[in-house]
Design a protein around this motif. Sequence first.
Motif, PDB file in Angstrom:
ATOM      1  N   ILE A 180      53.131  41.247  50.217  1.00 12.27           N
ATOM      2  CA  ILE A 180      52.230  42.385  50.011  1.00 12.27           C
ATOM      3  C   ILE A 180      50.992  42.188  50.878  1.00 12.27           C
ATOM      4  CG2 ILE A 180      50.764  43.594  48.339  1.00 12.27           C
ATOM      5  CD1 ILE A 180      52.756  42.848  46.173  1.00 12.27           C
ATOM      6  N   GLN A 181      50.491  43.289  51.424  1.00 13.65           N
ATOM      7  CA  GLN A 181      49.260  43.259  52.203  1.00 13.65           C
ATOM      8  C   GLN A 181      48.088  43.625  51.296  1.00 13.65           C
ATOM      9  OE1 GLN A 181      47.802  46.207  55.413  1.00 13.65           O
ATOM     10  NE2 GLN A 181      48.923  44.675  56.595  1.00 13.65           N
ATOM     11  N   TYR A 182      47.123  42.721  51.175  1.00 14.91           N
ATOM     12  CA  TYR A 182      45.943  42.950  50.342  1.00 14.91           C
ATOM     13  C   TYR A 182      44.777  43.350  51.248  1.00 14.91           C
ATOM     14  CZ  TYR A 182      48.746  40.641  46.817  1.00 14.91           C
ATOM     15  OH  TYR A 182      49.756  40.314  45.942  1.00 14.91           O
ATOM     16  N   LEU A 183      44.212  44.524  50.980  1.00 19.13           N
ATOM     17  CA  LEU A 183      43.106  45.046  51.768  1.00 19.13           C
ATOM     18  C   LEU A 183      41.794  44.707  51.076  1.00 19.13           C
ATOM     19  CD1 LEU A 183      44.618  48.559  52.483  1.00 19.13           C
ATOM     20  CD2 LEU A 183      44.584  46.601  54.037  1.00 19.13           C
ATOM     21  N   GLY A 184      40.889  44.094  51.797  1.00 13.75           N
ATOM     22  CA  GLY A 184      39.620  43.704  51.199  1.00 13.75           C
ATOM     23  C   GLY A 184      38.457  43.890  52.149  1.00 13.75           C
ATOM     24  N   GLU A 185      37.255  43.885  51.585  1.00 18.82           N
ATOM     25  CA  GLU A 185      36.029  43.990  52.376  1.00 18.82           C
ATOM     26  C   GLU A 185      34.982  43.064  51.769  1.00 18.82           C
ATOM     27  OE1 GLU A 185      32.857  47.268  54.149  1.00 18.82           O
ATOM     28  OE2 GLU A 185      34.343  47.881  52.655  1.00 18.82           O
ATOM     29  N   LEU A 186      34.451  42.165  52.592  1.00 18.24           N
ATOM     30  CA  LEU A 186      33.376  41.294  52.138  1.00 18.24           C
ATOM     31  C   LEU A 186      32.062  42.068  52.169  1.00 18.24           C
ATOM     32  CD1 LEU A 186      34.195  37.904  53.924  1.00 18.24           C
ATOM     33  CD2 LEU A 186      35.079  38.838  51.779  1.00 18.24           C
ATOM     34  N   VAL A 187      31.332  42.012  51.068  1.00 19.71           N
ATOM     35  CA  VAL A 187      30.067  42.754  50.953  1.00 19.71           C
ATOM     36  C   VAL A 187      28.948  41.814  50.503  1.00 19.71           C
ATOM     37  CG1 VAL A 187      31.057  45.040  50.573  1.00 19.71           C
ATOM     38  CG2 VAL A 187      30.789  43.496  48.632  1.00 19.71           C
ATOM     39  N   GLY A 188      28.901  40.635  51.142  1.00 23.69           N
ATOM     40  CA  GLY A 188      27.836  39.690  50.839  1.00 23.69           C
ATOM     41  C   GLY A 188      28.294  38.440  50.121  1.00 23.69           C
ATOM     42  N   PHE A 189      29.557  38.400  49.729  1.00 24.32           N
ATOM     43  CA  PHE A 189      30.092  37.211  49.055  1.00 24.32           C
ATOM     44  C   PHE A 189      31.587  37.098  49.351  1.00 24.32           C
ATOM     45  CE2 PHE A 189      29.835  40.783  46.090  1.00 24.32           C
ATOM     46  CZ  PHE A 189      31.154  40.922  45.680  1.00 24.32           C
ATOM     47  N   PRO A 190      32.148  35.898  49.226  1.00 24.63           N
ATOM     48  CA  PRO A 190      33.583  35.720  49.520  1.00 24.63           C
ATOM     49  C   PRO A 190      34.457  36.486  48.529  1.00 24.63           C
ATOM     50  CG  PRO A 190      32.431  33.607  49.473  1.00 24.63           C
ATOM     51  CD  PRO A 190      31.501  34.626  48.901  1.00 24.63           C
ATOM     52  N   ASP A 191      35.675  36.766  48.952  1.00 27.39           N
ATOM     53  CA  ASP A 191      36.696  37.329  48.059  1.00 27.39           C
ATOM     54  C   ASP A 191      37.608  36.201  47.593  1.00 27.39           C
ATOM     55  OD1 ASP A 191      35.752  39.874  48.285  1.00 27.39           O
ATOM     56  OD2 ASP A 191      37.392  40.647  49.514  1.00 27.39           O
ATOM     57  N   THR A 192      37.947  36.231  46.299  1.00 27.87           N
ATOM     58  CA  THR A 192      38.798  35.188  45.735  1.00 27.87           C
ATOM     59  C   THR A 192      40.012  35.812  45.059  1.00 27.87           C
ATOM     60  OG1 THR A 192      36.887  33.758  45.320  1.00 27.87           O
ATOM     61  CG2 THR A 192      38.917  33.218  44.159  1.00 27.87           C
ATOM     62  N   TYR A 193      41.186  35.289  45.402  1.00 28.36           N
ATOM     63  CA  TYR A 193      42.452  35.709  44.802  1.00 28.36           C
ATOM     64  C   TYR A 193      42.995  34.557  43.967  1.00 28.36           C
ATOM     65  CZ  TYR A 193      42.332  39.344  48.414  1.00 28.36           C
ATOM     66  OH  TYR A 193      41.977  40.398  49.221  1.00 28.36           O
ATOM     67  N   GLN A 194      43.592  34.894  42.842  1.00 29.54           N
ATOM     68  CA  GLN A 194      44.182  33.869  41.975  1.00 29.54           C
ATOM     69  C   GLN A 194      45.617  34.233  41.636  1.00 29.54           C
ATOM     70  OE1 GLN A 194      42.036  31.793  38.616  1.00 29.54           O
ATOM     71  NE2 GLN A 194      43.432  33.017  37.368  1.00 29.54           N
ATOM     72  N   PHE A 195      46.505  33.245  41.657  1.00 23.02           N
ATOM     73  CA  PHE A 195      47.892  33.488  41.258  1.00 23.02           C
ATOM     74  C   PHE A 195      48.476  32.239  40.618  1.00 23.02           C
ATOM     75  CE2 PHE A 195      47.974  32.142  45.699  1.00 23.02           C
ATOM     76  CZ  PHE A 195      48.970  31.185  45.738  1.00 23.02           C
ATOM     77  N   VAL A 196      49.528  32.458  39.851  1.00 25.06           N
ATOM     78  CA  VAL A 196      50.187  31.383  39.118  1.00 25.06           C
ATOM     79  C   VAL A 196      51.642  31.304  39.563  1.00 25.06           C
ATOM     80  CG1 VAL A 196      50.862  30.507  36.853  1.00 25.06           C
ATOM     81  CG2 VAL A 196      48.678  31.710  37.128  1.00 25.06           C
ATOM     82  N   LEU A 197      52.086  30.098  39.884  1.00 22.66           N
ATOM     83  CA  LEU A 197      53.489  29.848  40.191  1.00 22.66           C
ATOM     84  C   LEU A 197      54.091  29.005  39.074  1.00 22.66           C
ATOM     85  CD1 LEU A 197      53.500  28.998  44.017  1.00 22.66           C
ATOM     86  CD2 LEU A 197      54.258  31.104  42.910  1.00 22.66           C
ATOM     87  N   ARG A 198      55.173  29.475  38.493  1.00 20.55           N
ATOM     88  CA  ARG A 198      55.827  28.739  37.420  1.00 20.55           C
ATOM     89  C   ARG A 198      56.968  27.875  37.946  1.00 20.55           C
ATOM     90  NH1 ARG A 198      53.310  30.603  33.192  1.00 20.55           N
ATOM     91  NH2 ARG A 198      52.559  32.758  33.126  1.00 20.55           N
TER      92      ARG A 198
END
Length: 215
Positions: free
Chosen positions: A43-61
């Motif tokens: 999947i392509q995740y579209l993001g924009e930094l607006v003064g702070f980092p972007d953080t993604y979280q995921f879990v692998l079982r």
Amino acid sequence: MKRLVCFLTFFFLPVVAIAFSVERNELPQQYAVYDVEQPTDRIQYLGELVGFPDTYQFVLRDPAPFQAHILAYQDGEIDPTFSVILVREKDRGGVTEIMRLKREDGEWIEVTDPDSRIDYLSGEVFEGELEPGVYRLEVSNPENLGQYALWMGTEESGVGYFSSLASIRSAHAFHGYSIFKLFTVSRVYLPLGILLLLGLMYATWRYRNRPLHAD
């Protein structure tokens, strides 16, 4: 002839219906985390930094192959390149660094996304096998400004033709393109060209097989 037109239409349309799926990351504030529900899906995740980092979280079982590829959108006003870091949470607190892609490392290459036809700067690609656990991926640059597209996952998602078109339009709108940008996308102009050709073939067949009236 009608059967041939229908057959060719439904035969060729799936050719351009390769899955393309996007999600727009709209983190409301600093330290907010975007939860990735299907980390193995591509999947392509579209993001924009607006003064702070972007953080993604995921879990692998279960152990799984993983890929991350950052694309920087060029707006001509700021340095658009980004750094990416992936960490895994330890059972007793703290994190273990899995990979770090520094913005100054490697060469940023101008590319055109083959699905959306949007121009980006392509950064390094991380590929590896991840163990079960909780992971966090951070996107940043010194100014923490700029738009990007982040590919994650390796498995093609099972979205259909019209869902892919909706995702492409979402990417266009995110970067400020009008709806006419869709006509540069192969998923749009190829089916339109095929349908136009089939329509001309059918019209020609009808003309040649029209009933003749005696004078």
